[in-house]
Write an enzyme that holds these catalytic residues in place. Structure first.
Site, PDB file in Angstrom:
ATOM      1  N   ASP A  48       0.821  -1.213   0.000  1.00  0.00           N
ATOM      2  CA  ASP A  48       0.000   0.000   0.000  1.00  0.00           C
ATOM      3  C   ASP A  48       0.854   1.263   0.000  1.00  0.00           C
ATOM      4  O   ASP A  48       1.987   1.272   0.491  1.00  0.00           O
ATOM      5  CB  ASP A  48      -0.872   0.050   1.262  1.00  0.00           C
ATOM      6  CG  ASP A  48      -2.090  -0.833   1.184  1.00  0.00           C
ATOM      7  OD1 ASP A  48      -2.179  -1.650   0.234  1.00  0.00           O
ATOM      8  OD2 ASP A  48      -2.960  -0.728   2.068  1.00  0.00           O
TER       9      ASP A  48
ATOM     10  N   HIS B  20       3.826  -2.030   3.318  1.00  0.00           N
ATOM     11  CA  HIS B  20       3.897  -0.687   2.744  1.00  0.00           C
ATOM     12  C   HIS B  20       5.294  -0.485   2.166  1.00  0.00           C
ATOM     13  O   HIS B  20       6.280  -0.625   2.895  1.00  0.00           O
ATOM     14  CB  HIS B  20       3.636   0.384   3.806  1.00  0.00           C
ATOM     15  CG  HIS B  20       2.293   0.290   4.462  1.00  0.00           C
ATOM     16  ND1 HIS B  20       2.024  -0.622   5.468  1.00  0.00           N
ATOM     17  CD2 HIS B  20       1.150   0.986   4.256  1.00  0.00           C
ATOM     18  CE1 HIS B  20       0.754  -0.474   5.854  1.00  0.00           C
ATOM     19  NE2 HIS B  20       0.207   0.483   5.131  1.00  0.00           N
TER      20      HIS B  20
END
Length: 260
Positions: free
Chosen positions: A71, A216
């Site tokens: 993400d 991430h």
């Protein structure tokens, strides 16, 4: 809860602050604060029947599949991550932010698509969709999709809502934009640590068949953890797939929520 000033993501402190609150809130409730219902990958596969069903390179009805997702990129760390994934023969799913990410690293978005990764959206500005008007929700979804389509020639079909927060209005807007929502089952809380060994252990402790791993690619400890995660899970018999491959021969349906 996040303050009004924390609704907009900026590289560094802004997204760290949002991610920290997001994952803590969601995981503490085992995602119950994010979305209780949803379609499991196995259910999506079971719904697709007939001789015309297509599995792609892997049949996850038979293989022990797991999806690696990232993400809030691209970032300055993403090129190194793509190098790692290419070297390991792994294809991942990226949920990209528009403002200051897609705009700043367009060449990395193009590279993701060219190297066979699935490119989805994490909204334009990381605003919490359930707090927005319907018009604002559609804007948060449409803008990154348009930017990704300009760069890759393909409009995304998947999105991940910030904090995993969704409701009927978000699902309605996602359906209108041709998007399915994808949540997760594994997180390393990499927003809160730069310890790559700890990130690796957390992922390995939570991994299971049909799992969706949330990481991430904008945090410094994450990319160095990926080689160890991949090697250890391969040793356990896992096969890495993109989210669409995980669902195949089922297909992500716009407006639906998918989670293990």
């Amino acid at each position: 809860m996040l303050s009004a000033t924390e609704k907009t993501t900026r590289p560094g402190t802004g997204v760290r602050r949002i991610a920290a609150v997001a994952a803590a809130a969601c995981l503490a409730l085992t995602l119950s604060g994010c979305q209780r219902d949803g379609t499991a990958p196995s259910a999506a596969r079971a719904q697709a029947v007939g001789a015309a069903a297509r599995f792609g390179p892997v049949d996850c009805r038979q293989a022990k599949c797991i999806a690696l997702t990232f993400d809030a990129g691209p970032s300055e760390h993403t090129a190194a991550l793509l190098d790692v994934l290419r070297g390991k023969g792994v294809r991942a799913t990226f949920f990209l932010l528009g403002a200051r990410h897609i705009e700043r690293y367009p060449e990395l978005v193009e590279r993701m698509a060219a190297e066979g990764h699935e490119v989805g959206s994490h909204t334009w500005d990381h605003k919490i969709l359930t707090r927005l008007s319907e018009d604002a929700i559609r804007d948060e979804l449409r803008r990154p999709d348009e930017a990704i389509e300009r760069l890759t020639g393909r409009r995304p079909t998947l999105m991940r809502p910030p904090q995993g927060r969704t409701d009927d209005r978000v699902r309605k807007a996602a359906k209108e934009e041709g998007l399915a929502e994808v949540l997760w089952s594994v997180t390393a809380k990499d927003y809160a640590t730069s310890d790559s060994a700890l990130i690796t252990r957390r992922v390995l402790d939570q991994a299971s068949r049909d799992g969706i791993i949330l990481l991430h690619d904008l945090y410094p400890g994450t990319v160095p953890a990926v080689p160890g995660i991949v090697d250890a899970l391969k040793e356990r018999g896992y096969v890495f797939v993109t989210v669409p491959q995980l669902l195949a021969p089922g297909k992500a349906e716009p407006g639906e929520v998918y989670r293990p």
